[in-house]
Design an enzyme around this catalytic site. Sequence first.
Site, PDB file in Angstrom:
ATOM      1  N   GLU A 185      17.355 -35.169  20.084  1.00  0.00           N
ATOM      2  CA  GLU A 185      16.165 -34.540  19.517  1.00  0.00           C
ATOM      3  C   GLU A 185      16.133 -34.777  18.006  1.00  0.00           C
ATOM      4  O   GLU A 185      17.168 -34.743  17.344  1.00  0.00           O
ATOM      5  CB  GLU A 185      16.171 -33.043  19.823  1.00  0.00           C
ATOM      6  CG  GLU A 185      14.884 -32.323  19.517  1.00  0.00           C
ATOM      7  CD  GLU A 185      14.891 -30.888  20.050  1.00  0.00           C
ATOM      8  OE1 GLU A 185      14.433 -30.000  19.314  1.00  0.00           O
ATOM      9  OE2 GLU A 185      15.361 -30.667  21.186  1.00  0.00           O
ATOM     10  N   ASP A 202      13.823 -33.298  14.819  1.00  0.00           N
ATOM     11  CA  ASP A 202      12.895 -32.180  14.607  1.00  0.00           C
ATOM     12  C   ASP A 202      12.298 -32.079  13.214  1.00  0.00           C
ATOM     13  O   ASP A 202      13.024 -32.128  12.217  1.00  0.00           O
ATOM     14  CB  ASP A 202      13.618 -30.831  14.815  1.00  0.00           C
ATOM     15  CG  ASP A 202      14.023 -30.595  16.246  1.00  0.00           C
ATOM     16  OD1 ASP A 202      13.455 -31.218  17.137  1.00  0.00           O
ATOM     17  OD2 ASP A 202      14.927 -29.771  16.462  1.00  0.00           O
ATOM     18  N   GLU A 241      10.182 -28.784  11.858  1.00  0.00           N
ATOM     19  CA  GLU A 241       9.651 -27.459  12.163  1.00  0.00           C
ATOM     20  C   GLU A 241       9.140 -26.842  10.855  1.00  0.00           C
ATOM     21  O   GLU A 241       9.828 -26.875   9.842  1.00  0.00           O
ATOM     22  CB  GLU A 241      10.720 -26.551  12.777  1.00  0.00           C
ATOM     23  CG  GLU A 241      11.183 -26.994  14.152  1.00  0.00           C
ATOM     24  CD  GLU A 241      12.172 -26.012  14.759  1.00  0.00           C
ATOM     25  OE1 GLU A 241      11.755 -25.119  15.508  1.00  0.00           O
ATOM     26  OE2 GLU A 241      13.374 -26.154  14.462  1.00  0.00           O
TER      27      GLU A 241
END
Length: 299
Positions: free
Chosen positions: A105, A107, A109
């Site tokens: 993953e 990311d 955010e």
Amino acid sequence: MSSFCCSFRFSMMLLGLLLASSLMAASAGDLNQDFIITWGNGRGQMLDNGQLLMLSLDNVSGSGFQSKNEFLFGRFDMQIKLVPGNSAGTVTTFYLSSQGDNHDEIDFEFLGNSSGDPYTVHTNVFSQGKGNREQQFKLWFDPTKGFHTYSILWNSQQIIFLVDKIPIREFTNRESEGVPYPHNQTMKIYSSLWDAENWATRGGLVKTNWTEAPFNTYYRNFNGNACVVSSIGVSSCDSNSKTSTSAVSNKTWQTQQLDSKGRRYLRWVQKNYMIYNYCTDYKRFSNGRPRECKRSKSH
């Protein structure tokens, strides 16, 4: 005097890049071609014939979408305008992820804020199910006033996070030193807007103000140069086939690394806007820092 000149020149270079970024139009296209809204019961919507995508959050549910294709390496640019005003408790995400317990993953955010406070940009890298590689930044602009381009470059050598073409983070492949790196699991693009009031703003001290709902985030001008992997495991980079998200004729991303100018921008961001780096969290890693942290501070 020479120090002043160097500082002035660098500031002008940065200003030029920011102006170019604000005028840049990533290849505009119908987001319906690349993405599907996957949850939210109508809170996610395609607008303007697919030129704009809106995610919405209220006290019942958030919403999200994902890419139709799976990828193994690529560069992914998305223009996003974040929730304005009092967005405390909300989280907007833009990330790549595989499936399964040992997933990979990458990311972005965006953690909401009380009115007047800056957003926190939270980044993380998971490989083979192992994460805990967070870095956080404040932005040098208000991401709710207009669209800005957030990019993930992922190739076999490194991962680079960029904001308006400015690198904010680099994660280098150090598998030869025993550091897992995401390189063999296909990933889809995901994005969501959801409520995380228990931790998102000041560690959960500031709760979501539902009188401000619905909260909305907008997306446009997705651009992807990537290796699309079919259901039978054939990569578009191998076959030289093309889809709307795999303009493989542009292969510069496959070997792209930060040049000297990129490293200056990276140092500028990390010096002035980084607010958390897992590599310097000695309390958290009291039994020894992660192996990659012993080599570089830029991870």
